[in-house]
Design a protein around this motif. Structure first.
Motif, PDB file in Angstrom:
ATOM      1  N   SER A 125      59.146 -68.533 -94.336  1.00 34.13           N
ATOM      2  CA  SER A 125      58.603 -68.546 -95.688  1.00 34.13           C
ATOM      3  C   SER A 125      58.012 -69.883 -96.094  1.00 34.13           C
ATOM      4  O   SER A 125      57.157 -69.930 -96.967  1.00 34.13           O
ATOM      5  CB  SER A 125      59.703 -68.154 -96.681  1.00 34.13           C
ATOM      6  N   CYS A 126      58.472 -70.979 -95.486  1.00 32.80           N
ATOM      7  CA  CYS A 126      58.005 -72.314 -95.891  1.00 32.80           C
ATOM      8  C   CYS A 126      57.641 -73.143 -94.663  1.00 32.80           C
ATOM      9  O   CYS A 126      58.344 -74.110 -94.323  1.00 32.80           O
ATOM     10  CB  CYS A 126      59.067 -73.032 -96.701  1.00 32.80           C
ATOM     11  N   PRO A 127      56.554 -72.802 -93.978  1.00 33.30           N
ATOM     12  CA  PRO A 127      56.192 -73.546 -92.769  1.00 33.30           C
ATOM     13  C   PRO A 127      55.731 -74.961 -93.100  1.00 33.30           C
ATOM     14  O   PRO A 127      55.095 -75.200 -94.126  1.00 33.30           O
ATOM     15  CB  PRO A 127      55.043 -72.720 -92.179  1.00 33.30           C
ATOM     16  N   LEU A 128      56.067 -75.895 -92.232  1.00 36.17           N
ATOM     17  CA  LEU A 128      55.648 -77.280 -92.361  1.00 36.17           C
ATOM     18  C   LEU A 128      54.693 -77.604 -91.219  1.00 36.17           C
ATOM     19  O   LEU A 128      54.985 -77.321 -90.058  1.00 36.17           O
ATOM     20  CB  LEU A 128      56.854 -78.221 -92.312  1.00 36.17           C
ATOM     21  N   ILE A 129      53.574 -78.200 -91.543  1.00 34.51           N
ATOM     22  CA  ILE A 129      52.592 -78.556 -90.521  1.00 34.51           C
ATOM     23  C   ILE A 129      52.960 -79.912 -89.945  1.00 34.51           C
ATOM     24  O   ILE A 129      53.049 -80.906 -90.674  1.00 34.51           O
ATOM     25  CB  ILE A 129      51.175 -78.591 -91.099  1.00 34.51           C
ATOM     26  N   ALA A 130      53.189 -79.963 -88.634  1.00 38.71           N
ATOM     27  CA  ALA A 130      53.568 -81.221 -87.993  1.00 38.71           C
ATOM     28  C   ALA A 130      52.332 -82.062 -87.700  1.00 38.71           C
ATOM     29  O   ALA A 130      52.161 -83.155 -88.233  1.00 38.71           O
ATOM     30  CB  ALA A 130      54.341 -80.940 -86.706  1.00 38.71           C
ATOM     31  N   ASN A 131      51.484 -81.595 -86.836  1.00 42.69           N
ATOM     32  CA  ASN A 131      50.268 -82.332 -86.494  1.00 42.69           C
ATOM     33  C   ASN A 131      49.311 -81.395 -85.786  1.00 42.69           C
ATOM     34  O   ASN A 131      49.702 -80.363 -85.241  1.00 42.69           O
ATOM     35  CB  ASN A 131      50.584 -83.533 -85.589  1.00 42.69           C
ATOM     36  N   ALA A 132      48.025 -81.776 -85.796  1.00 48.32           N
ATOM     37  CA  ALA A 132      47.009 -80.991 -85.100  1.00 48.32           C
ATOM     38  C   ALA A 132      47.243 -81.074 -83.599  1.00 48.32           C
ATOM     39  O   ALA A 132      47.676 -82.100 -83.078  1.00 48.32           O
ATOM     40  CB  ALA A 132      45.618 -81.500 -85.461  1.00 48.32           C
ATOM     41  N   ASP A 133      46.956 -79.988 -82.913  1.00 46.40           N
ATOM     42  CA  ASP A 133      47.268 -79.903 -81.501  1.00 46.40           C
ATOM     43  C   ASP A 133      46.017 -79.742 -80.645  1.00 46.40           C
ATOM     44  O   ASP A 133      45.709 -80.579 -79.799  1.00 46.40           O
ATOM     45  CB  ASP A 133      48.219 -78.719 -81.271  1.00 46.40           C
ATOM     46  N   VAL A 134      45.290 -78.664 -80.858  1.00 48.90           N
ATOM     47  CA  VAL A 134      44.155 -78.320 -80.001  1.00 48.90           C
ATOM     48  C   VAL A 134      43.003 -77.809 -80.851  1.00 48.90           C
ATOM     49  O   VAL A 134      43.219 -77.164 -81.890  1.00 48.90           O
ATOM     50  CB  VAL A 134      44.559 -77.236 -78.965  1.00 48.90           C
ATOM     51  N   ILE A 135      41.786 -78.086 -80.400  1.00 49.66           N
ATOM     52  CA  ILE A 135      40.571 -77.536 -81.013  1.00 49.66           C
ATOM     53  C   ILE A 135      39.781 -76.790 -79.946  1.00 49.66           C
ATOM     54  O   ILE A 135      39.668 -77.256 -78.812  1.00 49.66           O
ATOM     55  CB  ILE A 135      39.701 -78.646 -81.637  1.00 49.66           C
ATOM     56  N   PHE A 182      28.184 -72.985 -83.881  1.00 44.90           N
ATOM     57  CA  PHE A 182      29.424 -72.811 -83.133  1.00 44.90           C
ATOM     58  C   PHE A 182      30.538 -72.442 -84.096  1.00 44.90           C
ATOM     59  O   PHE A 182      30.439 -72.648 -85.317  1.00 44.90           O
ATOM     60  CB  PHE A 182      29.790 -74.081 -82.362  1.00 44.90           C
ATOM     61  N   ALA A 183      31.594 -71.880 -83.539  1.00 42.53           N
ATOM     62  CA  ALA A 183      32.818 -71.606 -84.283  1.00 42.53           C
ATOM     63  C   ALA A 183      33.849 -72.662 -83.928  1.00 42.53           C
ATOM     64  O   ALA A 183      33.869 -73.163 -82.803  1.00 42.53           O
ATOM     65  CB  ALA A 183      33.347 -70.214 -83.960  1.00 42.53           C
ATOM     66  N   VAL A 184      34.703 -72.996 -84.883  1.00 42.42           N
ATOM     67  CA  VAL A 184      35.779 -73.966 -84.658  1.00 42.42           C
ATOM     68  C   VAL A 184      37.120 -73.284 -84.904  1.00 42.42           C
ATOM     69  O   VAL A 184      37.308 -72.615 -85.937  1.00 42.42           O
ATOM     70  CB  VAL A 184      35.659 -75.178 -85.599  1.00 42.42           C
ATOM     71  N   GLU A 185      38.030 -73.452 -83.950  1.00 49.35           N
ATOM     72  CA  GLU A 185      39.404 -73.001 -84.120  1.00 49.35           C
ATOM     73  C   GLU A 185      40.324 -74.217 -83.960  1.00 49.35           C
ATOM     74  O   GLU A 185      40.118 -75.032 -83.074  1.00 49.35           O
ATOM     75  CB  GLU A 185      39.769 -71.950 -83.081  1.00 49.35           C
ATOM     76  N   LEU A 186      41.321 -74.301 -84.816  1.00 50.68           N
ATOM     77  CA  LEU A 186      42.264 -75.413 -84.795  1.00 50.68           C
ATOM     78  C   LEU A 186      43.687 -74.878 -84.763  1.00 50.68           C
ATOM     79  O   LEU A 186      44.028 -73.962 -85.518  1.00 50.68           O
ATOM     80  CB  LEU A 186      42.078 -76.294 -86.032  1.00 50.68           C
ATOM     81  N   TRP A 187      44.500 -75.442 -83.879  1.00 49.68           N
ATOM     82  CA  TRP A 187      45.928 -75.130 -83.839  1.00 49.68           C
ATOM     83  C   TRP A 187      46.715 -76.375 -84.236  1.00 49.68           C
ATOM     84  O   TRP A 187      46.458 -77.465 -83.730  1.00 49.68           O
ATOM     85  CB  TRP A 187      46.360 -74.703 -82.438  1.00 49.68           C
ATOM     86  N   ALA A 188      47.670 -76.205 -85.149  1.00 46.06           N
ATOM     87  CA  ALA A 188      48.557 -77.297 -85.560  1.00 46.06           C
ATOM     88  C   ALA A 188      49.996 -76.813 -85.432  1.00 46.06           C
ATOM     89  O   ALA A 188      50.324 -75.682 -85.821  1.00 46.06           O
ATOM     90  CB  ALA A 188      48.270 -77.727 -86.993  1.00 46.06           C
ATOM     91  N   GLU A 189      50.866 -77.643 -84.892  1.00 48.61           N
ATOM     92  CA  GLU A 189      52.260 -77.270 -84.687  1.00 48.61           C
ATOM     93  C   GLU A 189      52.978 -77.052 -86.015  1.00 48.61           C
ATOM     94  O   GLU A 189      52.688 -77.696 -87.012  1.00 48.61           O
ATOM     95  CB  GLU A 189      52.974 -78.351 -83.888  1.00 48.61           C
ATOM     96  N   VAL A 190      53.917 -76.114 -85.992  1.00 51.88           N
ATOM     97  CA  VAL A 190      54.724 -75.798 -87.166  1.00 51.88           C
ATOM     98  C   VAL A 190      56.152 -76.261 -86.936  1.00 51.88           C
ATOM     99  O   VAL A 190      56.717 -76.061 -85.857  1.00 51.88           O
ATOM    100  CB  VAL A 190      54.695 -74.281 -87.449  1.00 51.88           C
ATOM    101  N   LEU A 191      56.734 -76.889 -87.953  1.00 50.24           N
ATOM    102  CA  LEU A 191      58.132 -77.318 -87.899  1.00 50.24           C
ATOM    103  C   LEU A 191      59.011 -76.329 -88.651  1.00 50.24           C
ATOM    104  O   LEU A 191      58.595 -75.727 -89.635  1.00 50.24           O
ATOM    105  CB  LEU A 191      58.292 -78.701 -88.522  1.00 50.24           C
TER     106      LEU A 191
END
Length: 234
Positions: A2-12, A117-126
């Motif tokens: 219910s309350c995800p925390l974004i740690a840092n960006a990972d991959v593009i 182009f399209a951009v996709e970003l993944w960021a880790e969740v804590l």
């Protein structure tokens, strides 16, 4: 969760799209990297015009607040890799090849406004509950998709005693033919089977963000192939 925390960006990952925002199949149609510092998505909003009716005595007889118009996101990507493939795919600038036919550089020419182009970003969740209790999955990520970016160009480059950082700017567009996309980015059943988006973005939408347990792609220093029925049908 219910309350995800974004740690840092990972991959593009960037994927080549045509003049109508549709993904293009090919052996040189995508690129995945993790050597970047930040991706800024600044809202481009035009404020609406307020309407006010004021009497001679100064009393306001009527008032309507202007409705802002959302134009899209102005992107700024700060990255470190001088990859000719990535720069060609995003800006449309031509690749310079060595004697063996491998990309070793790029040319800076006139700005290309027809490429996209399209951009996709993944960021880790804590969080304590990011892993499935049943033991499936590898964690969770915040996934952001901007399916149509155009007018991209490189910023100024300074090479000196400190680290060299490159800047790419561009703007998003709404609509387009990305559909559900050519990639597996989210679970499509209770077993966690990876699949494409369950529904496309709306015709006036520029971005989608959600939590996914499907892991990001592995970074590479080469072009990545785009293929499949979803891409071919776009």
């Amino acid at each position: 969760m219910s309350c995800p925390l974004i740690a840092n960006a990972d991959v593009i990952r960037v994927t080549r799209v045509d003049g109508c925002g549709r993904p293009i199949c090919g052996t040189d149609s995508a690129f995945v990297m993790d050597c970047f510092a930040s991706l800024e998505m600044a809202r481009n909003v035009e404020e609406g015009t307020d309407v006010e009716y004021k009497a001679a005595n100064g009393r306001v007889c009527g008032y309507k607040k202007g409705c802002p118009s959302f134009k899209g996101f102005d992107l700024t990507l700060n990255f470190f890799t001088i990859s000719p493939e990535f720069i060609e795919l995003t800006t449309g600038q031509p690749v310079f090849y060595g004697f063996d036919g491998k990309p070793i550089g790029f040319d800076d020419c006139s700005i290309t406004c027809t490429s996209g182009f399209a951009v996709e970003l993944w960021a880790e969740v804590l969080g304590d509950d990011i892993c499935d209790a049943a033991g499936s999955g590898e964690g969770q990520w915040v996934y952001a998709l901007l399916p149509w970016v155009s007018t991209a160009q490189l910023g100024d480059i300074t090479i000196g005693s400190e680290q060299a950082e490159l800047t790419l700017t561009g703007s998003t567009r709404a609509g387009g033919g990305w559909g559900v996309g050519p990639w597996d980015v989210m679970p499509i059943d209770a077993a966690g089977t990876p699949g494409p988006l369950l529904s496309p973005l709306g015709s006036n939408c520029h971005r989608r963000i959600f939590i996914t347990s499907t892991p990001p792609p592995v970074p590479s220093c080469d072009y990545v192939s785009v293929a499949g029925d979803l891409c071919l049908a776009s």
